[in-house]
Enzyme design. Structure first.
Site, PDB file in Angstrom:
ATOM      1  N   SER A 139       0.819  -1.206   0.000  1.00 51.79           N
ATOM      2  CA  SER A 139       0.000   0.000   0.000  1.00 51.79           C
ATOM      3  C   SER A 139       0.857   1.261   0.000  1.00 51.79           C
ATOM      4  O   SER A 139       1.957   1.287   0.573  1.00 51.79           O
ATOM      5  CB  SER A 139      -0.904   0.007   1.227  1.00 51.79           C
ATOM      6  OG  SER A 139      -1.554   1.255   1.396  1.00 51.79           O
ATOM      7  N   HIS A 305     -13.670  -1.801  -0.981  1.00 53.22           N
ATOM      8  CA  HIS A 305     -12.700  -1.411   0.042  1.00 53.22           C
ATOM      9  C   HIS A 305     -12.987  -2.126   1.364  1.00 53.22           C
ATOM     10  O   HIS A 305     -12.766  -1.591   2.453  1.00 53.22           O
ATOM     11  CB  HIS A 305     -12.713   0.110   0.252  1.00 53.22           C
ATOM     12  CG  HIS A 305     -11.354   0.706   0.493  1.00 53.22           C
ATOM     13  ND1 HIS A 305     -10.622   1.329  -0.493  1.00 53.22           N
ATOM     14  CD2 HIS A 305     -10.580   0.764   1.606  1.00 53.22           C
ATOM     15  CE1 HIS A 305      -9.469   1.755   0.004  1.00 53.22           C
ATOM     16  NE2 HIS A 305      -9.418   1.415   1.280  1.00 53.22           N
TER      17      HIS A 305
END
Length: 414
Positions: A139, A305
């Site tokens: 990420s 998400h």
């Protein structure tokens, strides 16, 4: 901000905290012979070890968390239609994705602030993925930098991009390219922060602010507190380098806010500066998937998400079959996967691979790299067992014909 001094001040009571742990029942939350047999057991181990504020960050969703629960409910509506009298003596759960063979159709999803769950959490996840021969996606909001992960873990590494502005985005893309990351994932569903009520109640934010409640929470979780004292405050590592010193960009990343002007034209720009495979994550509409491919993406990732952005979004699984009917390029999917059977259902509906987020984080928070490896091995075994049960010897045998929607009321089920 919580400093090491603050934590060390509290660690003086860690022995007392250990006693409190027993008296408060922390060590007894998971008591099934102390041998986890599924991901939900690892969730309990993670909940036991982490302070509440940290576990709530890991576990929580947006709004009333309807999307969070809906992601799981969709899996429960789908049931298998097993085929019989087929030779299943030899089974193969490996898959080929973008021309590369992996041990299973699994990718460790990009997740942020993993150093809050376990020291050097991103590196632990990457190493576990390397051992399992599956990809690991890092990420933008990682607590280990692009370069540190590349230097400390082998295997196939992908980089996930949050776009704060074009200048910073190009820096991150160039760094990922230089460090050997094979794929770039553009996340599109974080233009504004989701309304995460658990985090708001707990006052969770970056950097974590010192409070008496967090200190007490840490004292009743001495294992986590000692790790925190030893390794210090986790930071968003990709924004602590000397060549990323723009304070406005760093502040924006702390808020996890994307450039809200980013549009289809900007996707073309991103395609022009990244020479390797590009995937677009956060897609929930087949028409958006079609346009992503038309604009140069090599695949899409169906995702809500994990229920952390929009509290009332459809499950990605609900968009999967129609999306597969519209594009031939790879489709990955995430959000709510907890069992190998869930993964098999998604593959049968047309997914090429599944990204695991919370499932592997439960293993990380419970036991570090070893816990991640254990969760992955568990998932591999569950995929294999499910395929045998439904009469499929390989991933190629899976098709929509393998599953159906269970429309019977609970009272009718035998």
């Amino acid at each position: 901000m919580i400093s090491r001094r603050n934590v060390l001040f509290g660690i003086g009571g860690a022995a007392v905290g250990g006693a409190l742990t027993s008296s408060l029942g922390e060590a007894k939350l998971f008591d099934y012979g102390d041998t986890p047999v599924n991901v939900f057991d690892y969730r309990e181990l993670a909940r036991t070890r982490l302070p509440r504020i940290v576990f709530d960050y890991l576990e929580g969703g947006a709004g009333g968390e309807w999307s969070l629960s809906h992601n799981r409910e969709i899996f429960e509506r789908l049931v298998f239609r097993p085929k019989r009298l087929l030779d299943i003596s030899k089974r193969d759960i490996s898959t080929v994705l973008f021309g590369q063979k992996y041990a299973a159709p699994i990718v460790i999803a990009p997740t942020g602030l993993n150093g809050a769950f376990w020291p050097n959490g991103d590196i632990a996840l990457a190493r576990a993925a390397e051992k399992a021969n599956i990809p690991f996606a890092l990420s933008t909001a990682s607590t280990a930098s692009i370069e540190d992960v590349a230097q400390n873990a082998g295997g196939d590494k992908w980089f996930q991009l949050y776009v704060l502005n074009k200048t910073l985005s190009q820096q991150l893309v160039e760094r990922a390219k230089a460090a050997g990351y094979s794929k770039l994932i553009l996340t599109t569903d974080l233009g504004v922060d989701g309304l995460r009520e658990r985090d708001n109640r707990n006052g969770f934010k970056l950097p974590l602010s010192y409070s008496s409640s967090l200190l007490v929470d840490g004292l009743t979780h001495p294992g986590w507190a000692l790790d925190f004292a030893k390794h210090g405050m986790p930071k968003v590592a990709n924004f602590t380098r000397r060549d990323a010193s723009d304070t406005a960009s760093q502040a924006g990343q702390m808020r996890r806010g994307l450039d809200t002007t980013f549009s289809w034209q900007d996707l073309k720009w991103l395609r022009s500066i990244w020479p390797r495979q590009l995937l677009v994550k956060g897609v929930l509409r087949p028409d958006d998937a079609v346009r992503c491919i038309a604009e140069g993406a090599d695949g899409v990732i169906l995702s809500n998400h994990g229920g952390r952005q929009l509290g009332d979004a459809i499950s990605p699984l609900q968009a999967l079959a129609e999306t597969r009917s519209k594009i031939t390029q790879p489709i990955l999917i995430d959000s709510g996967f907890r069992r190998g059977a869930d993964i098999v259902k998604a593959l049968a509906l047309g997914a090429n691979a599944v990204q695991l987020g919370r499932a592997t984080l439960y293993g990380l928070a419970a036991r570090g790299e070893i816990g991640v490896t254990e969760v992955l091995n568990m998932m591999f075994a569950e995929i294999d067992n499910t395929m045998a049960q439904i009469g499929c010897s390989s991933i190629a045998d899976l098709s929509p014909d393998c599953i159906t929607e269970d429309r019977l009321p609970l009272a009718v089920r035998s």
